[in-house]
Design a protein around this motif. Structure first.
Motif, mmCIF file in Angstrom:
data_model
loop_
_atom_site.group_PDB
_atom_site.id
_atom_site.type_symbol
_atom_site.label_atom_id
_atom_site.label_comp_id
_atom_site.label_asym_id
_atom_site.label_seq_id
_atom_site.Cartn_x
_atom_site.Cartn_y
_atom_site.Cartn_z
ATOM 1 N N ALA A 61 1.497 4.800 18.279
ATOM 2 C CA ALA A 61 2.283 3.927 17.294
ATOM 3 C C ALA A 61 3.589 4.796 17.160
ATOM 4 N N ILE A 62 3.663 6.178 16.767
ATOM 5 C CA ILE A 62 4.757 6.833 16.375
ATOM 6 C C ILE A 62 5.741 6.776 17.717
ATOM 7 N N ILE A 63 5.144 7.025 18.755
ATOM 8 C CA ILE A 63 5.915 7.110 20.170
ATOM 9 C C ILE A 63 6.654 5.855 20.295
ATOM 10 N N ALA A 64 5.951 4.796 20.101
ATOM 11 C CA ALA A 64 6.596 3.172 20.323
ATOM 12 C C ALA A 64 7.766 3.304 19.033
ATOM 13 N N LYS A 65 7.798 3.739 17.893
ATOM 14 C CA LYS A 65 8.948 3.865 16.861
ATOM 15 C C LYS A 65 10.054 4.636 17.457
ATOM 16 N N LEU A 66 9.534 5.985 18.049
ATOM 17 C CA LEU A 66 10.571 6.716 18.265
ATOM 18 C C LEU A 66 11.214 6.395 19.789
ATOM 19 N N GLU A 67 10.922 5.517 20.590
ATOM 20 C CA GLU A 67 11.282 4.821 21.523
ATOM 21 C C GLU A 67 12.562 3.794 21.061
ATOM 22 N N GLU A 68 11.985 3.087 20.215
ATOM 23 C CA GLU A 68 12.717 1.979 19.642
ATOM 24 C C GLU A 68 14.215 2.566 19.039
ATOM 25 N N GLY A 69 13.923 3.759 18.543
ATOM 26 C CA GLY A 69 15.197 4.508 17.690
ATOM 27 C C GLY A 69 15.783 5.099 18.811
ATOM 28 N N LEU A 70 15.416 5.637 19.973
ATOM 29 C CA LEU A 70 16.193 6.375 21.135
ATOM 30 C C LEU A 70 16.924 5.038 21.800
ATOM 31 N N HIS A 71 16.115 3.882 22.143
ATOM 32 C CA HIS A 71 17.019 2.828 22.867
ATOM 33 C C HIS A 71 18.020 2.432 22.273
ATOM 34 N N LYS A 72 17.919 2.166 20.700
ATOM 35 C CA LYS A 72 18.824 1.906 19.793
ATOM 36 C C LYS A 72 20.428 2.909 19.769
ATOM 37 N N VAL A 73 19.945 4.104 19.817
ATOM 38 C CA VAL A 73 20.924 4.991 20.099
ATOM 39 C C VAL A 73 21.681 4.903 21.425
ATOM 40 N N ILE A 74 20.931 4.848 22.555
ATOM 41 C CA ILE A 74 21.414 4.830 23.999
ATOM 42 C C ILE A 74 22.359 3.410 23.808
ATOM 43 N N LEU A 75 21.831 2.297 23.503
ATOM 44 C CA LEU A 75 22.610 1.148 23.598
ATOM 45 C C LEU A 75 23.863 1.166 22.523
ATOM 46 N N GLY A 76 23.835 1.739 21.643
ATOM 47 C CA GLY A 76 25.039 1.934 20.726
ATOM 48 C C GLY A 76 26.049 2.611 21.230
ATOM 49 N N ARG A 77 25.679 3.584 22.409
ATOM 50 C CA ARG A 77 26.805 4.188 22.986
ATOM 51 C C ARG A 77 27.255 3.480 24.156
ATOM 52 N N GLU A 117 19.152 12.196 15.062
ATOM 53 C CA GLU A 117 18.025 12.436 14.903
ATOM 54 C C GLU A 117 17.259 11.184 14.731
ATOM 55 N N ILE A 118 16.122 11.079 15.193
ATOM 56 C CA ILE A 118 15.175 9.886 15.222
ATOM 57 C C ILE A 118 13.696 10.182 14.824
ATOM 58 N N ASP A 119 13.663 9.678 13.479
ATOM 59 C CA ASP A 119 12.400 10.121 12.626
ATOM 60 C C ASP A 119 11.249 9.153 13.382
ATOM 61 N N ASN A 120 10.059 9.655 12.784
ATOM 62 C CA ASN A 120 8.721 8.981 13.120
ATOM 63 C C ASN A 120 8.621 7.449 12.854
ATOM 64 N N ASP A 121 9.547 7.009 12.261
ATOM 65 C CA ASP A 121 9.739 5.486 11.760
ATOM 66 C C ASP A 121 10.751 4.651 12.468
ATOM 67 N N GLY A 122 11.299 5.532 13.441
ATOM 68 C CA GLY A 122 12.211 4.997 14.455
ATOM 69 C C GLY A 122 13.874 4.902 13.911
ATOM 70 N N ASN A 123 13.867 5.689 12.482
ATOM 71 C CA ASN A 123 15.293 5.552 11.900
ATOM 72 C C ASN A 123 16.131 6.456 12.603
ATOM 73 N N THR A 124 17.264 6.123 12.695
ATOM 74 C CA THR A 124 18.372 7.015 13.312
ATOM 75 C C THR A 124 19.391 7.450 12.722
ATOM 76 N N LYS A 125 19.840 8.698 12.654
ATOM 77 C CA LYS A 125 20.779 9.386 11.941
ATOM 78 C C LYS A 125 21.760 10.266 12.754
ATOM 79 N N LEU A 126 23.131 9.850 12.694
ATOM 80 C CA LEU A 126 24.113 10.897 13.266
ATOM 81 C C LEU A 126 24.234 11.906 12.523
#
Length: 220
Positions: free
Chosen positions: A127-143, A205-214
């Motif tokens: 479940a945590i990995i799924a949230k981390l993946e969601e956050g990482l994808h958000k970062v990648i697509l944001g760039r 940084e991407i936390d275990n809830d999928g939140n991203t922070k520059l």
């Protein structure tokens, strides 16, 4: 040094030689030509987690050689050699299946199932990995969302980080990419940059809830 993540893109993104190599591995797996498959990968170890590139009128399958071995009910020795060469057990195909999932449905032997079972840490943190993946994808697509779409590029699976360690996800046309590492128990860190553009670096940084922070930017 971070391991390079096995990216999958439209065949037009790479030169003909690379496209042919990826296609050959997939075809050998589909035809159950295990000896030739192993010889081909041994000659080019970067093909170990490769998938057929997307061609006209086709879509991603994301079937790696380990998936093909499971789909083709390969002998145990083939699975052993693929793992020795570096096959990732955690990678899922487009249907969301690991090689283990396929092998279990096909009722392959317990010896094979034990060999290719997804690491316990990954199953425990699913479940945590799924949230981390969601956050990482958000970062990648944001760039580089435009390049991801243009390349027809599959986004990375974060479970790979927990099996293989830190990885580098290259994006053709970006002249750079994303280095992904663990951030202790707090989540993961993505460091990205464009080599031809000074000061383009960004660290998220991407936390275990999928939140991203520059948390850092402007580095080379």
């Amino acid at each position: 040094m971070a391991e390079e993540y096995p990216i999958n893109v439209n065949v037009k993104v790479y030169n003909e030689g690379i496209g042919n190599a990826f296609r050959k591995v997939a075809e050998l797996g589909q035809k159950k030509e295990w000896t030739k498959l192993l010889e081909t990968i041994d000659g080019d170890p970067q093909l170990i987690n490769s998938c057929a590139l997307v061609e006209k009128n086709t879509a991603h399958t994301l079937n790696t050689p380990l998936h093909h071995a499971a789909l083709g009910s390969a002998p145990k020795e083939v699975f052993e050699q693929l793992l020795e060469m570096g096959s990732a057990k955690c990678l899922k195909n487009l249907a969301g299946e690991t090689a283990y999932d396929i092998a279990a449905k096909s009722q392959l032997s317990q010896d094979i199932l034990k060999l290719i079972e997804v690491p316990k840490e990954i199953k425990r943190k699913e479940a945590i990995i799924a949230k981390l993946e969601e956050g990482l994808h958000k970062v990648i697509l944001g760039r580089v969302e435009n390049l991801i779409k243009e390349n027809g590029q599959a986004l990375p699976q974060v479970a790979y980080l927990f099996e293989k360690g830190e990885f580098y996800y290259a994006v053709p046309g970006m002249y750079g990419g994303f280095r992904v590492t663990k951030n202790g128990d707090k989540g993961i860190v993505s460091s990205s940059w464009i080599r031809v553009c000074g000061g383009s670096g960004q660290e998220h940084e991407i936390d275990n809830d999928g939140n991203t922070k520059l948390v850092n930017e402007g580095f080379v």
